[in-house]
Write a protein that holds these residues in place. Sequence first.
Motif, PDB file in Angstrom:
ATOM      1  N   HIS A 117      -2.809  -9.126   3.021  1.00  0.00           N
ATOM      2  CA  HIS A 117      -2.982  -7.720   3.145  1.00  0.00           C
ATOM      3  C   HIS A 117      -3.099  -6.977   4.417  1.00  0.00           C
ATOM      4  O   HIS A 117      -3.997  -8.039   5.260  1.00  0.00           O
ATOM      5  CB  HIS A 117      -4.036  -6.972   2.139  1.00  0.00           C
ATOM      6  CG  HIS A 117      -3.674  -6.979   0.738  1.00  0.00           C
ATOM      7  ND1 HIS A 117      -4.135  -8.015  -0.250  1.00  0.00           N
ATOM      8  CD2 HIS A 117      -2.629  -6.135   0.138  1.00  0.00           C
ATOM      9  CE1 HIS A 117      -3.516  -7.547  -1.242  1.00  0.00           C
ATOM     10  NE2 HIS A 117      -2.613  -6.604  -1.346  1.00  0.00           N
ATOM     11  N   LEU A 118      -2.986  -5.817   4.929  1.00  0.00           N
ATOM     12  CA  LEU A 118      -3.221  -5.590   6.023  1.00  0.00           C
ATOM     13  C   LEU A 118      -4.702  -4.908   6.242  1.00  0.00           C
ATOM     14  O   LEU A 118      -5.063  -4.749   5.225  1.00  0.00           O
ATOM     15  CB  LEU A 118      -2.313  -4.232   6.368  1.00  0.00           C
ATOM     16  CG  LEU A 118      -0.905  -4.329   6.314  1.00  0.00           C
ATOM     17  CD1 LEU A 118      -0.183  -3.059   6.488  1.00  0.00           C
ATOM     18  CD2 LEU A 118      -0.338  -5.574   7.590  1.00  0.00           C
ATOM     19  N   VAL A 119      -5.211  -4.870   7.296  1.00  0.00           N
ATOM     20  CA  VAL A 119      -6.426  -4.559   7.663  1.00  0.00           C
ATOM     21  C   VAL A 119      -6.643  -3.544   8.697  1.00  0.00           C
ATOM     22  O   VAL A 119      -6.194  -3.632   9.729  1.00  0.00           O
ATOM     23  CB  VAL A 119      -7.568  -5.765   8.072  1.00  0.00           C
ATOM     24  CG1 VAL A 119      -8.958  -5.247   8.243  1.00  0.00           C
ATOM     25  CG2 VAL A 119      -7.289  -6.862   6.830  1.00  0.00           C
ATOM     26  N   GLY A 120      -7.415  -2.426   8.366  1.00  0.00           N
ATOM     27  CA  GLY A 120      -7.675  -1.509   9.462  1.00  0.00           C
ATOM     28  C   GLY A 120      -9.015  -1.109   9.161  1.00  0.00           C
ATOM     29  O   GLY A 120     -10.096  -1.446   8.520  1.00  0.00           O
ATOM     30  N   LEU A 121      -9.681  -0.217  10.361  1.00  0.00           N
ATOM     31  CA  LEU A 121     -10.997   0.419  10.456  1.00  0.00           C
ATOM     32  C   LEU A 121     -11.488   1.311   9.630  1.00  0.00           C
ATOM     33  O   LEU A 121     -12.520   1.210   8.737  1.00  0.00           O
ATOM     34  CB  LEU A 121     -11.211   0.454  11.839  1.00  0.00           C
ATOM     35  CG  LEU A 121     -12.450   0.675  12.339  1.00  0.00           C
ATOM     36  CD1 LEU A 121     -13.775   0.161  11.517  1.00  0.00           C
ATOM     37  CD2 LEU A 121     -13.075   0.844  13.613  1.00  0.00           C
ATOM     38  N   GLU A 151     -10.722 -10.889  -3.031  1.00  0.00           N
ATOM     39  CA  GLU A 151     -10.542 -12.073  -3.883  1.00  0.00           C
ATOM     40  C   GLU A 151      -9.813 -11.499  -5.157  1.00  0.00           C
ATOM     41  O   GLU A 151      -8.730 -12.000  -5.609  1.00  0.00           O
ATOM     42  CB  GLU A 151     -11.282 -13.054  -4.097  1.00  0.00           C
ATOM     43  CG  GLU A 151     -11.803 -13.657  -2.660  1.00  0.00           C
ATOM     44  CD  GLU A 151     -12.716 -14.905  -2.941  1.00  0.00           C
ATOM     45  OE1 GLU A 151     -12.804 -15.848  -2.285  1.00  0.00           O
ATOM     46  OE2 GLU A 151     -13.362 -14.926  -4.212  1.00  0.00           O
ATOM     47  N   ARG A 152     -10.338 -10.543  -5.753  1.00  0.00           N
ATOM     48  CA  ARG A 152      -9.834 -10.057  -7.040  1.00  0.00           C
ATOM     49  C   ARG A 152      -8.418  -9.630  -6.805  1.00  0.00           C
ATOM     50  O   ARG A 152      -7.413  -9.781  -7.627  1.00  0.00           O
ATOM     51  CB  ARG A 152     -10.829  -8.637  -7.585  1.00  0.00           C
ATOM     52  CG  ARG A 152     -10.251  -8.269  -8.982  1.00  0.00           C
ATOM     53  CD  ARG A 152     -11.274  -7.245  -9.201  1.00  0.00           C
ATOM     54  NE  ARG A 152     -10.999  -6.602 -10.472  1.00  0.00           N
ATOM     55  CZ  ARG A 152     -11.812  -7.080 -11.684  1.00  0.00           C
ATOM     56  NH1 ARG A 152     -12.694  -7.947 -11.587  1.00  0.00           N
ATOM     57  NH2 ARG A 152     -11.426  -6.376 -13.038  1.00  0.00           N
ATOM     58  N   TYR A 153      -7.991  -8.936  -5.651  1.00  0.00           N
ATOM     59  CA  TYR A 153      -6.809  -8.056  -5.523  1.00  0.00           C
ATOM     60  C   TYR A 153      -5.890  -8.936  -4.565  1.00  0.00           C
ATOM     61  O   TYR A 153      -5.104  -8.150  -4.057  1.00  0.00           O
ATOM     62  CB  TYR A 153      -6.993  -6.571  -5.138  1.00  0.00           C
ATOM     63  CG  TYR A 153      -7.675  -5.788  -6.419  1.00  0.00           C
ATOM     64  CD1 TYR A 153      -6.911  -5.811  -7.689  1.00  0.00           C
ATOM     65  CD2 TYR A 153      -9.022  -5.576  -6.183  1.00  0.00           C
ATOM     66  CE1 TYR A 153      -7.773  -4.938  -8.575  1.00  0.00           C
ATOM     67  CE2 TYR A 153      -9.702  -4.458  -7.033  1.00  0.00           C
ATOM     68  CZ  TYR A 153      -8.917  -4.502  -8.165  1.00  0.00           C
ATOM     69  OH  TYR A 153      -9.608  -3.768  -9.432  1.00  0.00           O
ATOM     70  N   ALA A 154      -6.319 -10.017  -4.041  1.00  0.00           N
ATOM     71  CA  ALA A 154      -5.737 -10.650  -3.024  1.00  0.00           C
ATOM     72  C   ALA A 154      -4.155 -10.816  -3.254  1.00  0.00           C
ATOM     73  O   ALA A 154      -3.372 -10.847  -2.324  1.00  0.00           O
ATOM     74  CB  ALA A 154      -6.359 -12.159  -2.596  1.00  0.00           C
ATOM     75  N   ASP A 155      -3.803 -10.942  -4.568  1.00  0.00           N
ATOM     76  CA  ASP A 155      -2.341 -11.227  -4.742  1.00  0.00           C
ATOM     77  C   ASP A 155      -1.694  -9.987  -5.463  1.00  0.00           C
ATOM     78  O   ASP A 155      -0.755  -9.907  -6.165  1.00  0.00           O
ATOM     79  CB  ASP A 155      -2.191 -12.431  -5.790  1.00  0.00           C
ATOM     80  CG  ASP A 155      -2.442 -13.683  -5.310  1.00  0.00           C
ATOM     81  OD1 ASP A 155      -2.232 -13.919  -3.856  1.00  0.00           O
ATOM     82  OD2 ASP A 155      -3.200 -14.545  -5.989  1.00  0.00           O
ATOM     83  N   ILE A 215     -12.214 -10.782   6.448  1.00  0.00           N
ATOM     84  CA  ILE A 215     -11.264 -10.477   5.241  1.00  0.00           C
ATOM     85  C   ILE A 215      -9.942 -11.364   5.455  1.00  0.00           C
ATOM     86  O   ILE A 215      -9.504 -11.765   4.702  1.00  0.00           O
ATOM     87  CB  ILE A 215     -10.910  -8.974   5.407  1.00  0.00           C
ATOM     88  CG1 ILE A 215     -12.077  -8.187   4.898  1.00  0.00           C
ATOM     89  CG2 ILE A 215      -9.805  -8.513   4.284  1.00  0.00           C
ATOM     90  CD1 ILE A 215     -11.907  -6.697   4.981  1.00  0.00           C
ATOM     91  N   LYS A 216      -9.554 -11.502   6.525  1.00  0.00           N
ATOM     92  CA  LYS A 216      -8.385 -12.132   6.750  1.00  0.00           C
ATOM     93  C   LYS A 216      -8.451 -13.879   6.242  1.00  0.00           C
ATOM     94  O   LYS A 216      -7.446 -14.429   5.938  1.00  0.00           O
ATOM     95  CB  LYS A 216      -7.965 -12.429   8.420  1.00  0.00           C
ATOM     96  CG  LYS A 216      -7.308 -10.916   8.878  1.00  0.00           C
ATOM     97  CD  LYS A 216      -5.953 -10.923   8.195  1.00  0.00           C
ATOM     98  CE  LYS A 216      -5.447  -9.479   9.009  1.00  0.00           C
ATOM     99  NZ  LYS A 216      -4.144  -9.073   8.361  1.00  0.00           N
ATOM    100  N   SER A 217      -9.700 -14.124   6.292  1.00  0.00           N
ATOM    101  CA  SER A 217     -10.168 -15.613   5.914  1.00  0.00           C
ATOM    102  C   SER A 217     -10.044 -15.888   4.372  1.00  0.00           C
ATOM    103  O   SER A 217      -9.698 -16.728   3.810  1.00  0.00           O
ATOM    104  CB  SER A 217     -11.367 -16.062   6.371  1.00  0.00           C
ATOM    105  OG  SER A 217     -12.392 -15.618   5.542  1.00  0.00           O
TER     106      SER A 217
END
Length: 383
Positions: free
Chosen positions: A231-235, A178-182, A224-226
């Motif tokens: 942003h993209l998400v990887g493992l 949430e800090r860096y969502a934008d 994270i997507k919620s």
Amino acid sequence: MKLKACLFTLASVTVSLSKPMPRQSTSFVKADGQCFTLDGQPYTVFGSNSYWVGLSGLTTDEMHVTFKDIAETGGTTVRTWGFNEVTSASGDYYQLWNGSTSIINCGSTGLGNFDNVVAAAKAENIRLIVTLTNNWSDYGGMDVYVNQILGEGQPHDYFYSNPEVIAAFQNYVKVWVERYADEPTIFGWELVNEPRCTGSTSATSGNCTTTTITDWVKTMSAYIKSLDSNHLVGLGDEGWFNWSNSTDFAFDGSQGIDFDANLAIDTIDFGTFHLYPYSWGKETPSAMVWGQEWIENHHNAQATCNKPVLMEEFGVSAGQNQTTTYKNWYSTVINGGLTGVLIWQAGSNLTSGPTPNDGFTIYPDTPVYYLEQQYSAQLGARN
């Protein structure tokens, strides 16, 4: 389904490192088939790892030097740690544990310092892959959660299955995301560095399987997507396969990782794998050839799933035919169509001294540093 592959005819390329650095786009990097895009144009992932940039007491000027050194190789992307779990406050850290309770450090030695990392990366037109915990005990990692919440010596793999531990990790992740969502300087989030059923300790439940970790990946990536649709998400895994016809630990699912199943998860945007044949006992008859085949196997998975895949860590030491091996592996990535590549790891010569050297570190004005310049240009031309 039309497959969009990142493989184009190579052109002759001249790289000018003296031209002004373009201003960073305010858009977010996206995944499109097997490629990444930015503002509708191909985005080339080439760069390095710098796990230490926010955790070594660097000044803001030294952070700028770090990212400038990487940018001058043609690097666009840097992977770094977004974790440091401690039970006693000291230096730079992100989460302080007292029993089963934790406090996230948002001050100048915590997330406030990571703000400086983001600003320095942005100034050098670098995007950051931020990894949110560690399978290993370096900088805390999973076992701190398990030991603090469930008791010292509890099984490592409870990190993936215990509801209290999962909730604690989600609480930590929520603050970061949430800090860096934008913030477009963040390329994407990675759940963990090198997840396995086993960790730095020998304690395991005996019940961890590929399904255990894949289910956890589904839960955490969806979480994270919620919170963050930008942003993209990887493992962040090493890329172990789970092939039914193999008894080789890299291919038989025994590490708890099923690369193909994890890449297919809807809320995972890109795949990752690592490459350390000497550390993995894959040096005979040829570490270089084994690595080439490892890259090709992951490109095949990339094509099958039609998602981008990164070789985001790789390394052999200077005494292990390093330059020849890296030429082979970079060429395999570029000519074979793998989406992108990040070397382990970047090095800089700072006023306070050289940055950490684990035997794989590449400092400016060295043969592999110049190789990076050559191959970044080739990968950019391909894309």
